[in-house]
Scaffold this motif. Structure first.
Motif, PDB file in Angstrom:
ATOM      1  N   GLY A  28      41.990  38.030  43.930  1.00  0.00           N
ATOM      2  CA  GLY A  28      42.973  38.592  44.853  1.00  0.00           C
ATOM      3  C   GLY A  28      44.394  38.229  44.455  1.00  0.00           C
ATOM      4  O   GLY A  28      45.313  39.055  44.529  1.00  0.00           O
ATOM      5  N   GLU A  29      44.585  36.984  44.023  1.00  0.00           N
ATOM      6  CA  GLU A  29      45.911  36.541  43.586  1.00  0.00           C
ATOM      7  C   GLU A  29      46.380  37.312  42.356  1.00  0.00           C
ATOM      8  O   GLU A  29      47.575  37.471  42.129  1.00  0.00           O
ATOM      9  N   ALA A  30      45.424  37.798  41.574  1.00  0.00           N
ATOM     10  CA  ALA A  30      45.758  38.597  40.390  1.00  0.00           C
ATOM     11  C   ALA A  30      46.007  40.063  40.747  1.00  0.00           C
ATOM     12  O   ALA A  30      46.282  40.883  39.866  1.00  0.00           O
ATOM     13  N   GLY A  31      45.878  40.389  42.042  1.00  0.00           N
ATOM     14  CA  GLY A  31      46.166  41.743  42.495  1.00  0.00           C
ATOM     15  C   GLY A  31      44.991  42.684  42.506  1.00  0.00           C
ATOM     16  O   GLY A  31      45.159  43.911  42.574  1.00  0.00           O
ATOM     17  N   ASP A  32      43.775  42.135  42.449  1.00  0.00           N
ATOM     18  CA  ASP A  32      42.587  42.978  42.399  1.00  0.00           C
ATOM     19  C   ASP A  32      41.656  42.633  43.558  1.00  0.00           C
ATOM     20  O   ASP A  32      41.911  41.703  44.323  1.00  0.00           O
TER      21      ASP A  32
END
Length: 336
Positions: free
Chosen positions: A206-210
């Motif tokens: 999630g932190e990587a945007g996924d």
């Protein structure tokens, strides 16, 4: 046929090994990778590769090499397709062609203008289970197709470094299922996409945007509805199943397993879990897709997975990404 492989990562090694073992019609003359090291070189030598290099130009400028397998990172695919086409090489390229639709179209056009074959690596079309379902549908055994269901779940999430550059779950994972849904729909095209996703496995994703858990609904121009579910982690192994429901019946497949041994005792009945890695699950499919590519080149016929077949799943991935971000259905024409 002499061929070269650009990219000696996981999939490049898989193709080198499979070709050396199962596709005698092809000789891998050269493998190029900017990160070529002693360990990779040793592996490739065992596969019968004569030359290794860090420079892809050594392949593209070699007049003996008739075909190129592009197995490098996705952000280089479209560039290498165009360079290989201009060099007169037939091209097998791993999916996706690119994240940028303009680059996808330019790559396809360049290959067409050069008169070379272009095949995209959607290997699941060649899997014996999925192909069995497809053949049943094509033979009319279930009547008119109404619904398609696809489950695709990996045993473990990829490295976060990969997630950061992969384009997201719709581009690096579900894109295979977008192609499979279109394949099973038999010529119909998707007009609308609805996506939902969550981070339920690894907060770093999630932190990587996924997202690591996703469901997508596809609506086709002939009314067929398809649903796809993806998970980055299935603790029991590599989960790959499809089902097609029609007016006269339903056809589905189950997971492959390493063996079919079933143990029954006073406590329970148990059987083998599914394969743990993609390379084991789809070995036959990887071999079959290369054999089909070789046949297309040698017999001068259209490849079974064309450049346009490579475009449509990218359109679906773009629409799914937009739907997830905006929380609404997205028409394909909005991203096209």
């Amino acid at each position: 046929m002499k061929a070269g492989i650009i990219g000696a990562g996981r999939i490049g090694k898989v193709h080198a090994k499979n070709i050396s073992m199962f596709v005698p019609e092809v000789e891998i003359k050269t493998v190029a990778d900017p990160f070529m090291n002693e360990e990779t070189e040793k592996y490739l030598r065992k596969c019968g590769v004569r030359n290794v290099t860090k420079n892809a130009e050594d392949i593209l400028q070699d007049e003996e090499i008739e075909a190129v397998l592009i197995c490098s990172s996705t952000d280089t695919h479209s560039r290498y397709i165009m360079e290989a086409a201009k060099a007169g090489k037939h091209i097998f390229c791993e999916k996706p062609i690119d994240y940028d639709l303009g680059k996808v179209r330019e790559a396809i056009r360049t290959a067409e203008d050069a008169g070379v074959k272009l095949q995209i690596g959607f290997c699941r079309r060649f899997d014996h289970n999925h192909r069995g379902v497809y053949n049943m549908v094509q033979d009319g055994r279930i009547g008119k197709v109404q619904m398609i269901k696809i489950s695709s779940r990996d045993p473990e999430p990829p490295a976060i470094e990969y997630v950061k550059v992969s384009g997201g779950i719709f581009y690096d994972m579900m894109i295979h299922d977008f192609d499979m849904a279109r394949f099973l729909a038999g010529g119909a095209e998707v007009t609308e996409v609805v996506a939902a996703g969550s981070v339920l496995i690894d907060p770093a994703i999630g932190e990587a945007g996924d997202v690591d858990t996703a469901v997508v609904m596809l609506k086709f121009d002939n009314g067929i509805i398809a649903t796809i579910d993806n998970s980055r982690k299935a603790v029991y192994g590599y989960d790959q199943r499809v089902e097609v429901f029609g007016s006269q019946g339903c056809v589905r497949n189950e997971n492959d397993v390493p063996n079919t041994v079933v143990l029954s005792d006073a406590v329970s009945t148990t059987c083998e879990n599914t394969y743990k890695v993609m390379w084991d699950r789809y070995t036959g499919a990887f071999v079959s897709e290369i054999q089909a590519f070789v046949e297309a080149v040698e017999k001068d016929k259209e490849t079974p997975v064309t450049g346009m077949d490579g475009l449509y799943p990218v359109l679906m991935a773009a629409a799914a990404t937009k739907s997830l971000k905006e929380g609404r259905p997205v028409k394909i024409e909005e991203v096209e």
